[in-house]
Design a protein around this motif. Structure first.
Motif, PDB file in Angstrom:
ATOM      1  N   LEU A  19      -1.741   2.134  16.876  1.00  0.00           N
ATOM      2  CA  LEU A  19      -2.158   0.997  17.685  1.00  0.00           C
ATOM      3  C   LEU A  19      -3.254   0.182  17.011  1.00  0.00           C
ATOM      4  O   LEU A  19      -3.381  -1.017  17.273  1.00  0.00           O
ATOM      5  CB  LEU A  19      -2.637   1.474  19.061  1.00  0.00           C
ATOM      6  CG  LEU A  19      -1.587   2.158  19.944  1.00  0.00           C
ATOM      7  CD1 LEU A  19      -2.197   2.525  21.297  1.00  0.00           C
ATOM      8  CD2 LEU A  19      -0.364   1.273  20.148  1.00  0.00           C
ATOM      9  N   ILE A  20      -4.059   0.811  16.148  1.00  0.00           N
ATOM     10  CA  ILE A  20      -5.138   0.086  15.488  1.00  0.00           C
ATOM     11  C   ILE A  20      -4.820  -0.192  14.019  1.00  0.00           C
ATOM     12  O   ILE A  20      -5.695  -0.606  13.255  1.00  0.00           O
ATOM     13  CB  ILE A  20      -6.478   0.837  15.613  1.00  0.00           C
ATOM     14  CG1 ILE A  20      -6.398   2.205  14.928  1.00  0.00           C
ATOM     15  CG2 ILE A  20      -6.905   0.964  17.066  1.00  0.00           C
ATOM     16  CD1 ILE A  20      -7.742   2.921  14.856  1.00  0.00           C
ATOM     17  N   ALA A  21      -3.570   0.043  13.615  1.00  0.00           N
ATOM     18  CA  ALA A  21      -3.181  -0.239  12.233  1.00  0.00           C
ATOM     19  C   ALA A  21      -3.337  -1.725  11.948  1.00  0.00           C
ATOM     20  O   ALA A  21      -2.890  -2.570  12.718  1.00  0.00           O
ATOM     21  CB  ALA A  21      -1.734   0.200  12.001  1.00  0.00           C
ATOM     22  N   ARG A  22      -4.005  -2.045  10.832  1.00  0.00           N
ATOM     23  CA  ARG A  22      -4.257  -3.433  10.480  1.00  0.00           C
ATOM     24  C   ARG A  22      -3.321  -3.890   9.365  1.00  0.00           C
ATOM     25  O   ARG A  22      -2.968  -3.110   8.481  1.00  0.00           O
ATOM     26  CB  ARG A  22      -5.712  -3.620  10.043  1.00  0.00           C
ATOM     27  CG  ARG A  22      -6.723  -3.394  11.157  1.00  0.00           C
ATOM     28  CD  ARG A  22      -8.140  -3.498  10.641  1.00  0.00           C
ATOM     29  NE  ARG A  22      -8.431  -2.432   9.694  1.00  0.00           N
ATOM     30  CZ  ARG A  22      -9.562  -2.357   8.987  1.00  0.00           C
ATOM     31  NH1 ARG A  22     -10.477  -3.294   9.120  1.00  0.00           N
ATOM     32  NH2 ARG A  22      -9.769  -1.370   8.155  1.00  0.00           N
ATOM     33  N   LYS A  23      -2.988  -5.145   9.410  1.00  0.00           N
ATOM     34  CA  LYS A  23      -2.151  -5.722   8.359  1.00  0.00           C
ATOM     35  C   LYS A  23      -3.025  -6.040   7.154  1.00  0.00           C
ATOM     36  O   LYS A  23      -4.030  -6.743   7.290  1.00  0.00           O
ATOM     37  CB  LYS A  23      -1.467  -6.986   8.874  1.00  0.00           C
ATOM     38  CG  LYS A  23      -0.426  -7.544   7.918  1.00  0.00           C
ATOM     39  CD  LYS A  23       0.321  -8.705   8.545  1.00  0.00           C
ATOM     40  CE  LYS A  23       1.383  -9.242   7.592  1.00  0.00           C
ATOM     41  NZ  LYS A  23       2.148 -10.364   8.182  1.00  0.00           N
ATOM     42  N   PRO A  24      -2.679  -5.553   5.961  1.00  0.00           N
ATOM     43  CA  PRO A  24      -3.528  -5.772   4.783  1.00  0.00           C
ATOM     44  C   PRO A  24      -3.684  -7.257   4.450  1.00  0.00           C
ATOM     45  O   PRO A  24      -2.730  -8.035   4.537  1.00  0.00           O
ATOM     46  CB  PRO A  24      -2.773  -5.040   3.665  1.00  0.00           C
ATOM     47  CG  PRO A  24      -1.919  -4.038   4.369  1.00  0.00           C
ATOM     48  CD  PRO A  24      -1.534  -4.675   5.663  1.00  0.00           C
ATOM     49  N   ILE A  25      -4.899  -7.630   4.067  1.00  0.00           N
ATOM     50  CA  ILE A  25      -5.192  -9.022   3.749  1.00  0.00           C
ATOM     51  C   ILE A  25      -4.336  -9.524   2.598  1.00  0.00           C
ATOM     52  O   ILE A  25      -3.819 -10.646   2.627  1.00  0.00           O
ATOM     53  CB  ILE A  25      -6.686  -9.187   3.393  1.00  0.00           C
ATOM     54  CG1 ILE A  25      -7.562  -8.814   4.587  1.00  0.00           C
ATOM     55  CG2 ILE A  25      -6.973 -10.621   2.953  1.00  0.00           C
ATOM     56  CD1 ILE A  25      -7.387  -9.689   5.774  1.00  0.00           C
ATOM     57  N   GLY A 115      -6.322  -4.771  14.679  1.00  0.00           N
ATOM     58  CA  GLY A 115      -5.185  -3.874  14.733  1.00  0.00           C
ATOM     59  C   GLY A 115      -3.973  -4.430  15.455  1.00  0.00           C
ATOM     60  O   GLY A 115      -4.008  -5.488  16.082  1.00  0.00           O
ATOM     61  N   GLU A 116      -2.874  -3.659  15.368  1.00  0.00           N
ATOM     62  CA  GLU A 116      -1.565  -4.145  15.797  1.00  0.00           C
ATOM     63  C   GLU A 116      -1.466  -4.383  17.305  1.00  0.00           C
ATOM     64  O   GLU A 116      -0.918  -5.402  17.747  1.00  0.00           O
ATOM     65  CB  GLU A 116      -0.480  -3.150  15.372  1.00  0.00           C
ATOM     66  CG  GLU A 116       0.929  -3.590  15.737  1.00  0.00           C
ATOM     67  CD  GLU A 116       1.973  -2.659  15.165  1.00  0.00           C
ATOM     68  OE1 GLU A 116       2.198  -2.726  13.942  1.00  0.00           O
ATOM     69  OE2 GLU A 116       2.562  -1.857  15.931  1.00  0.00           O
ATOM     70  N   PHE A 117      -1.984  -3.464  18.110  1.00  0.00           N
ATOM     71  CA  PHE A 117      -1.790  -3.608  19.555  1.00  0.00           C
ATOM     72  C   PHE A 117      -2.520  -4.826  20.099  1.00  0.00           C
ATOM     73  O   PHE A 117      -1.952  -5.597  20.869  1.00  0.00           O
ATOM     74  CB  PHE A 117      -2.261  -2.346  20.283  1.00  0.00           C
ATOM     75  CG  PHE A 117      -2.084  -2.428  21.775  1.00  0.00           C
ATOM     76  CD1 PHE A 117      -0.814  -2.395  22.337  1.00  0.00           C
ATOM     77  CD2 PHE A 117      -3.182  -2.548  22.618  1.00  0.00           C
ATOM     78  CE1 PHE A 117      -0.640  -2.493  23.713  1.00  0.00           C
ATOM     79  CE2 PHE A 117      -3.019  -2.639  23.984  1.00  0.00           C
ATOM     80  CZ  PHE A 117      -1.741  -2.601  24.536  1.00  0.00           C
ATOM     81  N   ILE A 118      -3.783  -5.006  19.699  1.00  0.00           N
ATOM     82  CA  ILE A 118      -4.521  -6.182  20.162  1.00  0.00           C
ATOM     83  C   ILE A 118      -3.881  -7.451  19.612  1.00  0.00           C
ATOM     84  O   ILE A 118      -3.831  -8.487  20.291  1.00  0.00           O
ATOM     85  CB  ILE A 118      -6.002  -6.089  19.743  1.00  0.00           C
ATOM     86  CG1 ILE A 118      -6.643  -4.827  20.326  1.00  0.00           C
ATOM     87  CG2 ILE A 118      -6.765  -7.316  20.226  1.00  0.00           C
ATOM     88  CD1 ILE A 118      -6.638  -4.777  21.839  1.00  0.00           C
ATOM     89  N   ALA A 119      -3.368  -7.379  18.381  1.00  0.00           N
ATOM     90  CA  ALA A 119      -2.671  -8.533  17.807  1.00  0.00           C
ATOM     91  C   ALA A 119      -1.442  -8.885  18.629  1.00  0.00           C
ATOM     92  O   ALA A 119      -1.153 -10.063  18.878  1.00  0.00           O
ATOM     93  CB  ALA A 119      -2.273  -8.246  16.362  1.00  0.00           C
ATOM     94  N   TRP A 120      -0.711  -7.862  19.053  1.00  0.00           N
ATOM     95  CA  TRP A 120       0.455  -8.121  19.903  1.00  0.00           C
ATOM     96  C   TRP A 120       0.027  -8.791  21.204  1.00  0.00           C
ATOM     97  O   TRP A 120       0.660  -9.754  21.654  1.00  0.00           O
ATOM     98  CB  TRP A 120       1.208  -6.824  20.215  1.00  0.00           C
ATOM     99  CG  TRP A 120       2.177  -7.007  21.342  1.00  0.00           C
ATOM    100  CD1 TRP A 120       1.958  -6.776  22.661  1.00  0.00           C
ATOM    101  CD2 TRP A 120       3.506  -7.528  21.235  1.00  0.00           C
ATOM    102  NE1 TRP A 120       3.074  -7.102  23.400  1.00  0.00           N
ATOM    103  CE2 TRP A 120       4.036  -7.572  22.543  1.00  0.00           C
ATOM    104  CE3 TRP A 120       4.291  -7.951  20.170  1.00  0.00           C
ATOM    105  CZ2 TRP A 120       5.327  -8.022  22.815  1.00  0.00           C
ATOM    106  CZ3 TRP A 120       5.581  -8.401  20.429  1.00  0.00           C
ATOM    107  CH2 TRP A 120       6.083  -8.433  21.739  1.00  0.00           C
ATOM    108  N   GLY A 495       3.709  -0.488  10.849  1.00  0.00           N
ATOM    109  CA  GLY A 495       3.743   0.876  11.358  1.00  0.00           C
ATOM    110  C   GLY A 495       4.956   1.665  10.966  1.00  0.00           C
ATOM    111  O   GLY A 495       4.932   2.897  11.007  1.00  0.00           O
ATOM    112  N   ASN A 496       6.044   0.986  10.568  1.00  0.00           N
ATOM    113  CA  ASN A 496       7.291   1.673  10.218  1.00  0.00           C
ATOM    114  C   ASN A 496       7.832   1.161   8.887  1.00  0.00           C
ATOM    115  O   ASN A 496       8.948   0.655   8.810  1.00  0.00           O
ATOM    116  CB  ASN A 496       8.348   1.453  11.315  1.00  0.00           C
ATOM    117  CG  ASN A 496       7.865   1.876  12.689  1.00  0.00           C
ATOM    118  OD1 ASN A 496       7.892   3.041  13.040  1.00  0.00           O
ATOM    119  ND2 ASN A 496       7.406   0.909  13.475  1.00  0.00           N
TER     120      ASN A 496
END
Length: 551
Positions: A19-25, A115-120, A495-496
């Motif tokens: 859920l907190i995985a970040r997309k690399p810059i 992270g991914e969840f907040i981004a969503w 994430g996948n």
């Protein structure tokens, strides 16, 4: 109590890291550089996009609504507060846009920081903001078209086909039937017409936008200087009307601020055009700040003149307040006609910009695997995201055809405030996690002086929103969480990564760098990896979300 059947602690830990995985810059920068969307927008084009989206419903519609129902003549103060808060957030947008020049706007900035969840959540929120915002403007466009034909040609359209079938009762906080109205056909028409234009290309849309921006700036100045001679100072008394229920008083001024916040979302639309800008790192901050500063001054001037030429109570329920106010004064017919014509042009450009931004949010989220792949394809000839453009246009037309302007505007404003909060927080995070990343613009005063007040004031205004507006926002976000759990979590590219094959990447080759697809190894993933980035900036693509979440 037995724990049989419960997931082991390691699975919960892995789930939390997802859920907190970040997309690399570096991945974001590669995608931006390798895009095959046409880079045709200059600095002037970006400023025009900002003006095109900001000057519209806020001036031509919501000035009267906010004055009549919330703040009275103090709507001037509401606009000033909204302008200041937007200015604080504009600095944060400018820094992040210069760092991450890609079409996702606040969604991408949040993905890289929180992270991914907040981004969503913010991506789902932006869908509401842009799509409902365009519908709001379409309703205002319809009202001015009806008024224009009445004044210019003495032709009156029936309410049956030009008004929403339901109204919003702000006192009782409930919907009510608008008797004699069935559907708003003009609002549907303009939504679909703009959608068709956007499919044919961003450059054509930019030409149209610049033309109508010139027209509406002329008309706004014409209203300010042409109507100021009718100002009656008695209309400003009392400047802050005494509180009546949830309206007026100090609370009414802040509620007016929340309502007119809708007027300022245009500078956010500038960042959604990042992949079509010639020099995004330098020109995006100019487009954001210059358009916001100019439009804030015009908003304050228009609201001051409007409240001076008519009592604010006369504006209740009026969707075209500028021309309505002039009807109370003699020899204003031609001024009304010119303003109506300018308003029609101006509102058209706002719809155009909002329906331009919405599909690009869909587009970027689909590229990250959070939406079906079809939303991430470009048209083979026009290089536009045609599928999300069509979907956004048809949904906008449906909303504009049946809902009133005030409820649509409120829903858009709370979505904007949530985006502002997260973008301000994102600047603080990026200063500490990526201090070395090149920035074409930096928020003055360091990472705390401006972002913290920007986020805090936006939060206060959000909390002061009407209960039903907040409830509708949370219902929309709850639906978004369900969609993420069913689809986004399972298909996310960050994430996948193991589920994204060469075939998946080849599906997106039209904007992930098709020039790289002729390599001997035939690896479609290489088009978004090292070839677009200098050796000193390269990072290995994360092969497991835990690695990405930790760094």
């Amino acid at each position: 109590m037995s724990d049989a059947g419960a997931p082991p602690a390691s699975q919960w830990k892995s789930f939390g890291k997802r859920l907190i995985a970040r997309k690399p810059i570096d991945q974001i920068l590669r995608e931006s550089r390798n895009t095959q969307m046409k880079r045709v927008l200059s600095r002037l084009d970006l400023i025009a996009i900002g003006i095109g989206a900001i000057i519209g419903t806020g001036i031509f519609v919501l000035t009267g609504v906010a004055a009549a129902e919330n703040a009275g003549p103090a709507v001037i103060v509401s606009f000033i507060i909204a302008g200041v808060v937007s200015g604080l957030s504009a600095f944060s947008y400018s820094e992040l846009a210069s760092m991450l020049p890609i079409s996702g706007s606040a969604y991408t900035y949040t993905y890289a920081t929180l992270g991914e969840f907040i981004a969503w959540i913010i991506g789902w929120d932006l869908i509401l903001e842009y799509m409902v915002g365009a519908a709001t403007v379409a309703v205002g466009w319809s009202a001015y078209v009806v008024s224009f034909f009445k004044d210019a040609f003495n032709v009156e359209f029936t309410p049956k086909t030009t008004q929403a079938p339901v109204l919003w009762d702000s006192k009782n906080l409930a919907f009510k039937v608008n008797h004699g109205a069935y559907i708003n056909i003009p609002a549907i028409f303009v939504s679909l017409a703009v959608t068709a234009l956007l499919i044919f290309g961003i450059q054509q849309a930019s030409w149209v936008n610049k033309t109508v921006v010139v027209i509406k700036l002329f008309v706004v100045l014409l209203f300010i200087f042409g109507a100021c001679k009718y100002v009656d100072r008695s209309n400003y008394a009392p400047f802050v009307p005494p509180r009546e229920g949830s309206s007026y008083g100090a609370q009414g001024v802040f509620k007016g601020t929340q309502r007119v916040f809708f007027a300022y979302i245009g500078f956010d639309a500038v960042s959604t055009a990042a992949q079509e800008a010639k020099d995004p790192q330098r020109d995006l901050p100019w487009g954001i700040c210059a358009s916001l500063g100019l439009c804030t001054a015009l908003y304050i001037a228009v609201s001051a003149v409007l409240c001076g030429i008519i009592s604010y109570r006369e504006l209740k329920g009026v969707a075209s307040p500028l021309t309505y106010a002039l009807e109370f004064h003699r020899n204003t017919k031609w001024l009304r006609i010119l303003i109506e014509l300018g308003a029609i042009c101006g509102l058209t450009s706002v719809i155009l910009i909002l329906l331009m931004g919405q599909p690009r949010i869909f587009f970027t989220m689909a590229r990250d695997g959070l939406f079906p792949k079809i939303f991430g394809r470009l048209h083979s000839r026009f290089k536009t995201p045609y599928v999300p453009t069509l979907v956004s246009g048809f949904v906008c037309a449906a909303l504009a055809g049946v809902l009133p302007v005030d409820i649509l505007g409120d829903m858009t404003s709370v979505g904007t405030l949530l985006a502002f909060i997260l973008v301000n927080i994102g600047v603080i995070v990026m200063r500490y996690t990526h201090p070395e990343t090149e920035r074409g613009f930096r928020v003055p005063g360091g990472p705390w002086l401006i972002p913290i007040p920007g986020a805090a004031i936006a939060l206060v205004i959000l909390v002061l929103s009407d209960g039903p507006t907040i409830y509708r926002l949370f219902i929309w976000l709850a639906v978004g969480v369900i969609v993420y759990a069913i689809y986004g979590f399972r298909h996310s590219r960050v994430g996948n990564p193991e589920r994204w094959s060469a075939e998946d990447m080849a599906y997106f080759q039209d904007s992930f760098g098709s020039e790289d697809n002729d390599d001997d190894d035939g690896d479609a993933n290489e088009s978004i990896h090292d070839k677009a980035t200098p050796p000193q900036m390269r990072m290995p693509e994360p092969r497991h979300y835990e690695q990405n979440a930790e760094g």
